[in-house]
Design an enzyme around this catalytic site. Structure first.
Site, PDB file in Angstrom:
ATOM      1  N   GLY A 177       0.765  -1.244   0.000  1.00  0.00           N
ATOM      2  CA  GLY A 177       0.000   0.000   0.000  1.00  0.00           C
ATOM      3  C   GLY A 177       0.789   1.283   0.000  1.00  0.00           C
TER       4      GLY A 177
ATOM      5  N   CYS B 123     -14.598   5.395 -27.277  1.00  0.00           N
ATOM      6  CA  CYS B 123     -15.896   6.079 -27.315  1.00  0.00           C
ATOM      7  C   CYS B 123     -16.536   6.162 -25.938  1.00  0.00           C
ATOM      8  CB  CYS B 123     -16.818   5.351 -28.292  1.00  0.00           C
ATOM      9  SG  CYS B 123     -16.074   5.239 -29.922  1.00  0.00           S
ATOM     10  N   GLU B 124     -15.935   6.949 -25.073  1.00  0.00           N
ATOM     11  CA  GLU B 124     -16.428   7.213 -23.717  1.00  0.00           C
ATOM     12  C   GLU B 124     -15.937   8.600 -23.342  1.00  0.00           C
ATOM     13  OE1 GLU B 124     -18.160   5.208 -21.644  1.00  0.00           O
ATOM     14  OE2 GLU B 124     -18.031   3.376 -22.850  1.00  0.00           O
TER      15      GLU B 124
ATOM     16  N   TYR C 158     -10.266   6.105 -11.190  1.00  0.00           N
ATOM     17  CA  TYR C 158     -10.083   6.757  -9.884  1.00  0.00           C
ATOM     18  C   TYR C 158      -9.915   8.271  -9.997  1.00  0.00           C
ATOM     19  CZ  TYR C 158      -7.964   2.053  -9.051  1.00  0.00           C
ATOM     20  OH  TYR C 158      -7.666   0.724  -8.997  1.00  0.00           O
TER      21      TYR C 158
ATOM     22  N   PRO D 135       4.414  -5.216  -0.905  1.00  0.00           N
ATOM     23  CA  PRO D 135       4.348  -3.994  -1.709  1.00  0.00           C
ATOM     24  C   PRO D 135       4.100  -4.301  -3.177  1.00  0.00           C
ATOM     25  CG  PRO D 135       6.630  -4.513  -1.176  1.00  0.00           C
ATOM     26  CD  PRO D 135       5.787  -5.538  -0.478  1.00  0.00           C
ATOM     27  N   GLY D 136       3.316  -3.466  -3.809  1.00  0.00           N
ATOM     28  CA  GLY D 136       3.079  -3.596  -5.246  1.00  0.00           C
ATOM     29  C   GLY D 136       3.510  -2.319  -5.945  1.00  0.00           C
TER      30      GLY D 136
HETATM   31  C1  LIG Z   1      -3.160  -4.814  -3.960  1.00  0.00           C
HETATM   32  C2  LIG Z   1      -2.643  -5.489  -2.757  1.00  0.00           C
HETATM   33  C3  LIG Z   1      -1.347  -5.233  -2.303  1.00  0.00           C
HETATM   34  C4  LIG Z   1      -0.436  -4.231  -2.954  1.00  0.00           C
HETATM   35  O1  LIG Z   1      -0.904  -2.931  -2.845  1.00  0.00           O
HETATM   36  P1  LIG Z   1       0.004  -1.729  -3.376  1.00  0.00           P
HETATM   37  O2  LIG Z   1      -0.785  -0.525  -3.053  1.00  0.00           O
HETATM   38  O3  LIG Z   1       0.167  -1.928  -4.834  1.00  0.00           O
HETATM   39  O4  LIG Z   1       1.301  -1.797  -2.657  1.00  0.00           O
HETATM   40  C5  LIG Z   1      -0.898  -5.943  -1.222  1.00  0.00           C
HETATM   41  N1  LIG Z   1      -1.680  -6.847  -0.586  1.00  0.00           N
HETATM   42  C6  LIG Z   1      -2.933  -7.092  -0.987  1.00  0.00           C
HETATM   43  C7  LIG Z   1      -3.737  -8.108  -0.258  1.00  0.00           C
HETATM   44  C8  LIG Z   1      -3.461  -6.439  -2.077  1.00  0.00           C
HETATM   45  O5  LIG Z   1      -4.717  -6.680  -2.456  1.00  0.00           O
END
Ligand SMILES: *Cc1c(COP(=O)(O)O)cnc(C)c1O
Length: 433
Positions: free
Chosen positions: A246, A361-362, A333, A284-285
């Protein structure tokens, strides 16, 4: 050399031309076509190493949340650094295997895991299921017994914390579909301990995405540690803490804590409360890949409003060849993403305030509104911070093939995904009769 994005040193103008890791972006767009995603392997590695450095000397596992960007070459980059993966489907698990990742370093999240997905994950020996409801817990126990295996589990608890982010990417509040309510977690752990086929490993929470402050993490951590203490008093031993992902990135002027600052603050709190012996998992993503990528797009047409239209709410439109199907974040978002010229206009060039829109087309199909740009048809623009939740959310709406992807590694551009052709899009469809 100037950097268009703070925190993204791999992206810089040199003699007026935007380059990533030294490779000219407009030239890449011309060579591979646009729209085109371009990623820096080095920037991804640097982000992962920042987390690893902060966790050094601690039992830990960094699980990249691959829904942010699941290209095989991206997964390979992280697998080679020793990372595990946070997955949300059996499809993602297949990607981990295809990229050379280790299923024993995989945690499986998500509110709707099917029996078939549980079975596949059990057979491959994933490290832990992050279970999100009582019903799922019971089904998982059943599937595991049927398989003659133990499913290692954590319960995802919902700490009821406001992460202060967009409602669609906030996941740790009572009204969200994610996790089990804090006040029900204790009894659910007691049940999990009794159920055959389950091996209780830890506890998990993930409170949202694009979080730009440390405070919500510490609030959630305190709530989780309260629970851990109660659960252990109740007789269930917990091995690990999974604090989710997150962490936010800079799209415009956000100043999120660095991974180091976030991890240090967490570790301090964990130690202060006497939980330093536990293994720490993070998921982390966005913060591993977001700033490592750009989306290149060419300007197709300029459609300025006439002066009299402007007084009646008219807008100047810059129509580009990337659209909401390539990059959904603005439409979904109202996300603000930086958009810059790949070749800097000469000083003093006339700028206009454009709405940068795609061909779909939106009316919701826009990439940026009110952007001051000096552009002409044929110019290449770069949408910044496009490495996360870009390509993975792309669709084929309007029968638009998904973009190609390039990764820059070792000073060279590698094609890591071919552009989709229209024939591929309808290859699975059938005429009747
Ligand atoms: C999406 C997600 C993440 C990663 O979130 P980021 O905001 O991209 O870091 C981690 N854990 C879970 C369970 C998620 O659904």
């Amino acid at each position: 050399m100037t950097n268009p994005l703070p925190g993204a040193p791999h992206l810089a103008y040199s003699q007026g031309r935007l380059a990533m890791d030294g490779l000219d972006l407009q030239s890449l767009g011309q060579a591979y076509g646009t729209p085109l995603y371009v990623y820096s392997a080095q920037a991804m590695s640097a982000a992962a190493r920042a987390y690893q450095a902060a966790l050094a000397g601690r039992p830990h596992l960094l699980c990249y949340a691959m829904k942010a960007n699941s290209n095989l070459a991206v997964l390979q980059t992280f697998a080679q650094l020793g990372l595990g993966f946070d997955i949300v489907s059996a499809g993602e698990l297949k990607r981990v295997l295809a990229a050379g990742g280790d299923p024993a370093k995989v945690v499986f999240s998500g509110v709707g895991k099917t029996r078939a997905e549980m079975q596949a994950a059990l057979r491959l020996g994933v490290r832990c299921f992050n279970v999100e409801s009582q019903a799922e817990l019971e089904v998982l126990a059943e599937v595991a017994q049927h398989e003659g295996r133990a499913a290692r589990v954590s319960l995802r608890v919902n700490p009821d914390i406001d992460a202060g982010t967009h409602p669609y990417i906030s996941t740790g509040l009572k009204g969200n579909k994610f996790g089990v309510a804090h006040d029900r977690a204790l009894s659910l752990y007691a049940q999990a301990r009794q159920l055959k086929g389950l091996d209780v490993m830890g506890i998990d929470c993930h409170i949202g995405s694009q979080i730009t402050e440390v405070a919500p993490y510490l609030d959630a951590l305190d709530r989780v540690l309260d629970l851990v203490e109660a659960i252990e008093r109740d007789g269930t031993r917990l091995h690990h803490l999974d604090l989710g992902g997150g962490l936010g990135i800079t799209y415009t002027d956000e100043q999120p804590p660095s991974p180091q600052a976030l991890v240090q603050a967490m570790l301090q709190r964990i130690d202060a409360r006497g939980h330093g012996h536990r293994e720490l998992l993070l998921e982390p993503g966005r913060s591993l890949v977001g700033n490592a990528g750009v989306l290149l797009t060419d300007v197709l047409y300029l459609k300025p409003a006439q002066a009299d239209e402007m007084t009646q709410g008219g807008r100047h439109f810059c129509v580009v060849d990337a659209a909401m199907n390539d990059m959904m974040r603005p439409a979904m978002y109202q996300a603000w993403m930086g958009i810059v010229e790949c070749v800097q206009p000469p000083a003093g060039a006339a700028r206009t305030t454009w709405d940068v829109v795609g061909p779909v087309c939106e009316s919701g199909d826009w990439l940026g509104k009110d952007r001051s740009l000096a552009v002409q048809a044929g110019d290449t623009l770069a949408v910044l911070s496009a490495g996360a939740y870009g390509m993975t959310m792309a669709s084929n709406y309007n029968t638009r093939g998904r973009a190609a992807e390039i990764m820059i590694k070792g000073g060279r551009a590698h094609l890591i995904r071919e552009r989709e052709t229209p024939e591929q899009l309808f290859a699975g469809e059938r005429l009747i009769g």
